[in-house]
Design a protein around this motif. Structure first.
Motif, short mmCIF file in Angstrom:
data_model
loop_
_atom_site.label_atom_id
_atom_site.label_comp_id
_atom_site.label_asym_id
_atom_site.label_seq_id
_atom_site.Cartn_x
_atom_site.Cartn_y
_atom_site.Cartn_z
N THR A 42 41.54 -40.71 -24.97
CA THR A 42 40.73 -41.22 -24.84
C THR A 42 39.64 -41.84 -23.40
O THR A 42 38.36 -42.32 -23.98
N LEU A 43 40.84 -42.31 -23.04
CA LEU A 43 39.58 -42.91 -21.54
C LEU A 43 38.61 -42.00 -21.22
O LEU A 43 37.44 -42.38 -21.12
N ALA A 44 39.18 -40.53 -21.34
CA ALA A 44 37.71 -39.82 -20.52
C ALA A 44 36.98 -39.86 -21.32
O ALA A 44 35.88 -39.80 -21.23
N GLY A 45 37.13 -39.38 -23.64
CA GLY A 45 36.30 -39.60 -23.89
C GLY A 45 35.15 -41.04 -23.48
O GLY A 45 34.05 -40.77 -23.57
N ALA A 46 35.98 -42.23 -23.71
CA ALA A 46 35.42 -43.18 -24.09
C ALA A 46 34.27 -43.29 -21.98
O ALA A 46 33.20 -43.95 -22.14
N GLU A 47 34.80 -42.89 -21.11
CA GLU A 47 34.30 -42.56 -20.13
C GLU A 47 32.53 -41.66 -20.16
O GLU A 47 31.67 -41.82 -19.27
N GLU B 278 28.54 -42.20 -20.16
CA GLU B 278 27.63 -41.40 -19.00
C GLU B 278 26.60 -40.52 -20.37
O GLU B 278 25.11 -41.00 -19.29
N VAL B 279 26.46 -39.72 -21.26
CA VAL B 279 25.65 -39.11 -21.83
C VAL B 279 25.97 -40.06 -23.31
O VAL B 279 24.17 -39.65 -23.54
N LEU C 259 27.48 -41.30 -26.92
CA LEU C 259 28.08 -41.13 -27.41
C LEU C 259 28.41 -39.97 -28.52
O LEU C 259 28.85 -39.80 -29.01
N ASP C 260 27.32 -39.54 -28.61
CA ASP C 260 26.44 -38.71 -29.94
C ASP C 260 26.71 -37.56 -29.41
O ASP C 260 26.29 -36.71 -30.51
N ARG C 261 26.86 -37.63 -27.98
CA ARG C 261 26.74 -36.22 -27.44
C ARG C 261 27.66 -35.92 -26.62
O ARG C 261 28.16 -35.14 -25.84
N VAL C 262 28.98 -36.96 -26.42
CA VAL C 262 30.63 -36.37 -26.09
C VAL C 262 30.77 -35.17 -26.91
O VAL C 262 30.74 -34.81 -28.52
N THR C 263 31.53 -34.03 -26.54
CA THR C 263 32.64 -32.72 -27.18
C THR C 263 33.49 -33.01 -26.76
O THR C 263 33.92 -33.30 -25.41
N MET C 264 33.66 -32.26 -27.76
CA MET C 264 35.39 -31.94 -27.63
C MET C 264 35.87 -30.88 -25.76
O MET C 264 36.49 -31.64 -24.35
N SER C 265 35.17 -30.32 -25.83
CA SER C 265 34.53 -29.32 -24.56
C SER C 265 34.21 -30.36 -22.95
O SER C 265 35.04 -30.16 -22.12
N GLN C 266 33.60 -31.25 -23.38
CA GLN C 266 33.36 -31.85 -22.40
C GLN C 266 34.74 -32.57 -22.04
O GLN C 266 34.80 -32.88 -20.87
N VAL C 267 35.29 -32.91 -22.82
CA VAL C 267 36.20 -33.72 -22.64
C VAL C 267 37.39 -32.94 -21.71
O VAL C 267 37.92 -33.90 -20.68
#
Length: 197
Positions: free
Chosen positions: A12-17, A21-22, A24-32
């Protein structure tokens, strides 16, 4: 099998960080997964899917923002509390834009997680508590909470989108907006006839 050291909180913290940076709508599981140095499949032992991750980010952000507001408003009342509340809200939105977006976006959140998270409930308590200093009662309290949320969120959203192009500093407008809100709260209009709910 869950990777050693990997937890739902770390994911969750990695996703939040990443959201900060990019966006919320550009966060993907692969990026995390890349951020944590693991394979995508490793994440699914801790979060169900991207929607679940976004819900967890929203709850994390609600907890963080509420804690900041609680610390800022402690021992304050009236205009001092209003300004501290508003400034803490705006500062959090500036510092954590992706997390802040998660708190303002309709996201389906696991009911069990939501029930355990103190942030959303505490946020409501803080807002209502601060407004009781203006001697408001229901239904005016709810109307005033909605007014404040609309004003604070509208301002920071426009600010983030570059919507204040006028040469006058947004900070000056923010201060005047809070002055105006304080004046309105002190002189809240009487209820309309038949308006009881």
């Amino acid at each position: 099998m869950a990777r050693a050291g990997l937890t739902a909180e770390r994911v969750t913290l990695a996703g939040a960080e990443l959201a900060d940076e990019v966006g919320l709508d550009r966060v993907t599981m692969s990026q995390v997964a890349r951020r944590l140095g693991v394979k995508d499949a490793s994440l699914y032992a801790h979060v169900r899917n991207l929607e679940d991750l976004r819900g967890r980010i929203a709850l994390l952000a609600a907890d963080e923002k509420t804690l900041r507001i609680a610390q800022a408003t402690a021992g304050r009342a009236g205009k001092d509390a209003l300004v501290a509340f508003a400034d803490a809200w705006r500062e959090y939105a500036h510092e954590h834009p992706g997390r802040y977006t998660a708190t303002q976006t309709p996201i389906r959140i696991d009911p069990e997680l939501a029930a355990q998270a103190p942030g959303p409930r505490r946020a409501v308590e803080l807002a209502y508590g601060m407004l009781r200093g203006y001697e408001l009662t229901e239904p005016d309290l709810t109307d005033a909470v909605r007014l404040l949320r609309s004003t604070f969120h509208g301002f920071v959203a426009l600010e983030a989108a570059g919507g204040f192009a006028h040469e006058r500093s947004p900070q000056h407008s923010w201060i005047r907006a809070l002055d105006a809100l304080h004046t309105l709260l002190e002189h809240w209009p009487p209820a309309r006839e038949g308006d009881s709910s």
